[in-house]
Design a protein around this motif. Structure first.
Motif, PDB file in Angstrom:
ATOM      1  N   ASN A  18      30.376 -22.022  -5.766  1.00  0.00           N
ATOM      2  CA  ASN A  18      29.742 -20.889  -6.723  1.00  0.00           C
ATOM      3  C   ASN A  18      30.050 -19.372  -6.612  1.00  0.00           C
ATOM      4  N   THR A  19      30.284 -19.208  -5.241  1.00  0.00           N
ATOM      5  CA  THR A  19      30.834 -17.792  -4.974  1.00  0.00           C
ATOM      6  C   THR A  19      32.133 -17.527  -5.461  1.00  0.00           C
ATOM      7  N   LEU A  20      32.938 -18.707  -5.217  1.00  0.00           N
ATOM      8  CA  LEU A  20      34.425 -18.561  -6.060  1.00  0.00           C
ATOM      9  C   LEU A  20      34.561 -18.224  -7.175  1.00  0.00           C
ATOM     10  N   VAL A  21      33.629 -18.999  -8.050  1.00  0.00           N
ATOM     11  CA  VAL A  21      33.635 -18.867  -9.712  1.00  0.00           C
ATOM     12  C   VAL A  21      33.272 -17.338  -9.963  1.00  0.00           C
ATOM     13  N   ARG A  22      32.107 -16.991  -9.247  1.00  0.00           N
ATOM     14  CA  ARG A  22      31.582 -15.432  -9.222  1.00  0.00           C
ATOM     15  C   ARG A  22      32.702 -14.432  -9.088  1.00  0.00           C
ATOM     16  N   LEU A  23      33.268 -14.794  -8.187  1.00  0.00           N
ATOM     17  CA  LEU A  23      34.582 -13.668  -7.740  1.00  0.00           C
ATOM     18  C   LEU A  23      35.497 -13.622  -8.458  1.00  0.00           C
ATOM     19  N   PHE A  24      36.088 -14.941  -9.152  1.00  0.00           N
ATOM     20  CA  PHE A  24      36.909 -14.845  -9.966  1.00  0.00           C
ATOM     21  C   PHE A  24      36.871 -14.355 -11.409  1.00  0.00           C
ATOM     22  N   CYS A  25      35.481 -14.398 -11.501  1.00  0.00           N
ATOM     23  CA  CYS A  25      34.903 -13.647 -12.974  1.00  0.00           C
ATOM     24  C   CYS A  25      34.832 -12.326 -12.712  1.00  0.00           C
ATOM     25  N   ASP A  26      34.246 -11.762 -11.832  1.00  0.00           N
ATOM     26  CA  ASP A  26      33.969 -10.395 -11.922  1.00  0.00           C
ATOM     27  C   ASP A  26      35.368  -9.650 -11.373  1.00  0.00           C
ATOM     28  N   GLY A  27      36.405 -10.400 -10.917  1.00  0.00           N
ATOM     29  CA  GLY A  27      37.691  -9.697 -10.427  1.00  0.00           C
ATOM     30  C   GLY A  27      37.853  -8.554  -9.536  1.00  0.00           C
ATOM     31  N   VAL A  28      36.712  -8.135  -8.741  1.00  0.00           N
ATOM     32  CA  VAL A  28      36.599  -6.957  -8.061  1.00  0.00           C
ATOM     33  C   VAL A  28      37.313  -7.267  -6.512  1.00  0.00           C
ATOM     34  N   LYS A  29      36.629  -8.139  -5.861  1.00  0.00           N
ATOM     35  CA  LYS A  29      37.154  -8.712  -4.567  1.00  0.00           C
ATOM     36  C   LYS A  29      38.228  -9.594  -4.783  1.00  0.00           C
ATOM     37  N   MET A  30      38.272 -10.528  -5.779  1.00  0.00           N
ATOM     38  CA  MET A  30      39.195 -11.574  -5.932  1.00  0.00           C
ATOM     39  C   MET A  30      40.193 -11.275  -7.138  1.00  0.00           C
ATOM     40  N   ALA A  31      41.236 -10.643  -6.827  1.00  0.00           N
ATOM     41  CA  ALA A  31      42.236 -10.710  -8.015  1.00  0.00           C
ATOM     42  C   ALA A  31      42.950 -11.833  -8.327  1.00  0.00           C
ATOM     43  N   SER A  32      43.227 -12.160  -9.679  1.00  0.00           N
ATOM     44  CA  SER A  32      43.769 -13.379 -10.329  1.00  0.00           C
ATOM     45  C   SER A  32      45.311 -13.553 -10.198  1.00  0.00           C
ATOM     46  N   HIS A  33      45.892 -12.998  -9.099  1.00  0.00           N
ATOM     47  CA  HIS A  33      47.439 -13.623  -8.861  1.00  0.00           C
ATOM     48  C   HIS A  33      47.404 -14.721  -7.909  1.00  0.00           C
ATOM     49  N   LEU A  34      48.512 -14.954  -8.037  1.00  0.00           N
ATOM     50  CA  LEU A  34      48.950 -16.223  -7.378  1.00  0.00           C
ATOM     51  C   LEU A  34      49.627 -16.206  -6.079  1.00  0.00           C
ATOM     52  N   HIS A  35      49.974 -14.852  -5.770  1.00  0.00           N
ATOM     53  CA  HIS A  35      50.774 -14.921  -4.529  1.00  0.00           C
ATOM     54  C   HIS A  35      49.843 -14.645  -3.238  1.00  0.00           C
ATOM     55  N   THR A  36      48.734 -14.638  -3.293  1.00  0.00           N
ATOM     56  CA  THR A  36      47.961 -14.793  -2.142  1.00  0.00           C
ATOM     57  C   THR A  36      46.913 -15.850  -2.081  1.00  0.00           C
ATOM     58  N   LYS A  37      47.366 -16.874  -2.952  1.00  0.00           N
ATOM     59  CA  LYS A  37      46.839 -18.224  -2.998  1.00  0.00           C
ATOM     60  C   LYS A  37      47.480 -19.256  -2.827  1.00  0.00           C
ATOM     61  N   ILE A  38      47.138 -20.420  -1.991  1.00  0.00           N
ATOM     62  CA  ILE A  38      47.870 -21.759  -1.862  1.00  0.00           C
ATOM     63  C   ILE A  38      46.873 -22.597  -2.326  1.00  0.00           C
ATOM     64  N   LEU A  39      47.156 -23.445  -3.386  1.00  0.00           N
ATOM     65  CA  LEU A  39      46.323 -24.374  -4.256  1.00  0.00           C
ATOM     66  C   LEU A  39      46.895 -25.841  -3.858  1.00  0.00           C
ATOM     67  N   LYS A  40      46.045 -26.620  -4.111  1.00  0.00           N
ATOM     68  CA  LYS A  40      46.250 -28.142  -3.739  1.00  0.00           C
ATOM     69  C   LYS A  40      47.168 -28.573  -5.113  1.00  0.00           C
ATOM     70  N   LYS A  41      48.142 -29.319  -4.898  1.00  0.00           N
ATOM     71  CA  LYS A  41      48.730 -29.823  -6.027  1.00  0.00           C
ATOM     72  C   LYS A  41      47.894 -30.628  -7.157  1.00  0.00           C
ATOM     73  N   SER A  42      47.087 -31.401  -6.643  1.00  0.00           N
ATOM     74  CA  SER A  42      46.020 -32.126  -7.596  1.00  0.00           C
ATOM     75  C   SER A  42      45.373 -31.041  -8.708  1.00  0.00           C
ATOM     76  N   LEU A  43      45.032 -30.031  -8.276  1.00  0.00           N
ATOM     77  CA  LEU A  43      44.496 -28.835  -9.309  1.00  0.00           C
ATOM     78  C   LEU A  43      45.190 -28.576 -10.314  1.00  0.00           C
ATOM     79  N   TRP A  44      46.626 -28.728  -9.996  1.00  0.00           N
ATOM     80  CA  TRP A  44      47.499 -28.448 -11.210  1.00  0.00           C
ATOM     81  C   TRP A  44      47.694 -29.657 -12.531  1.00  0.00           C
ATOM     82  N   GLU A  45      47.099 -30.711 -11.998  1.00  0.00           N
ATOM     83  CA  GLU A  45      47.337 -31.762 -13.210  1.00  0.00           C
ATOM     84  C   GLU A  45      46.777 -31.405 -14.422  1.00  0.00           C
ATOM     85  N   GLY A  46      47.666 -31.561 -15.432  1.00  0.00           N
ATOM     86  CA  GLY A  46      47.443 -31.239 -16.763  1.00  0.00           C
ATOM     87  C   GLY A  46      47.398 -29.726 -17.120  1.00  0.00           C
ATOM     88  N   ILE A  47      48.010 -28.818 -16.210  1.00  0.00           N
ATOM     89  CA  ILE A  47      47.928 -27.446 -16.441  1.00  0.00           C
ATOM     90  C   ILE A  47      49.409 -26.969 -16.431  1.00  0.00           C
TER      91      ILE A  47
END
Length: 249
Positions: free
Chosen positions: A142-171
């Motif tokens: 829930n904290t993650l969703v809020r952070l990604f929505c307000d964009g203040v502390k959590m910027a939505s760029h990929l270069h600071t994020k490592i994501l599981k491959k399974s999350l990319w299915e269909g994307i």
């Protein structure tokens, strides 16, 4: 053979910065669990030659050349070739810290959906560290969703994020946009996240220069950005999350 981590780099006319980017990559104590996928999107400078030379020397670097189609098309091609359990993106005009793999590898074994860390923005005139928090910590859904929505502390760029491959299915990346394409895909990845870990380390060096896309934004680009922010709010709401329509990049 499945790898632990796929590092993906879309390249277009970046010969000025590529040696710095590759130098940081080859300093890592990679093992057979890591692959680096470099997609040259029809560069017209010396980028292709530089990439080919590194790929010829280092077996963990896979180089693919394609006709120019934009950064999103290059990213989509990288997704087709990636075999890692986790995906990570690097921009060719930036570079990672010398101890990137040393810091990240132990955390990958813990199975988090997302691992994120800090960055340093820099230019010829300055360098500035950006910290999410004062110490490494778990971050709940829930904290993650809020952070990604307000964009203040959590910027939505990929270069600071490592994501599981399974999350990319269909994307995939929308090839109709060339600005904030990472913001757009994260809108559909974030609601899938179950857990995350923040690593209090500045592992990415983000270069700011006149040739950056973010320094060449027009009115239509701003309209598209507003549209992406609004789409995120709508999608998060549809997924059952209680968020405010105040998202900013």
């Amino acid at each position: 053979m499945q790898k632990k981590l796929s590092v993906m780099i879309p390249v277009y006319n970046m010969e000025k910065y590529l040696h710095t980017c590759f130098s940081a990559l080859i300093k890592q104590k990679w093992d057979q669990q890591v692959e680096i996928i470099v997609i040259d999107d029809g560069s017209t400078d010396g980028s292709r030659d530089i990439c080919e030379k590194y790929a010829a020397v280092y077996s963990y670097i896979k180089f693919i050349h394609k006709e120019n189609g934009g950064v999103s098309s290059a990213r989509n091609m990288a997704l087709k070739y990636a075999c890692g359990e986790y995906f990570y993106w690097v921009d060719p005009d930036d570079y990672i810290a010398d101890d990137f793999w040393e810091k990240v590898e132990p955390i990958l074994d813990k199975g988090y959906d997302l691992i994120f860390f800090d960055l340093v923005t820099f230019s010829d005139c300055y360098a500035r560290k950006h910290h999410f928090a004062d110490m490494s910590q778990n971050v709940d859904r829930n904290t993650l969703v809020r952070l990604f929505c307000d964009g203040v502390k959590m910027a939505s760029h990929l270069h600071t994020k490592i994501l599981k491959k399974s999350l990319w299915e269909g994307i995939s990346f929308s090839e109709n946009i060339s600005l904030c394409e990472d913001y757009a895909v994260l809108t559909y990845i974030v609601p899938k996240l179950k857990n995350a870990f923040y690593l209090h380390e500045s592992l990415y060096k983000y270069r700011q220069h006149e040739g950056s896309i973010c320094h060449n934004i027009g009115v239509q680009d701003l309209r598209n950005v507003y549209k992406l922010v609004n789409e995120r709010y709508i999608y998060f709401t549809k997924c059952g999350f209680c968020v405010n329509n105040t998202g900013i990049l």
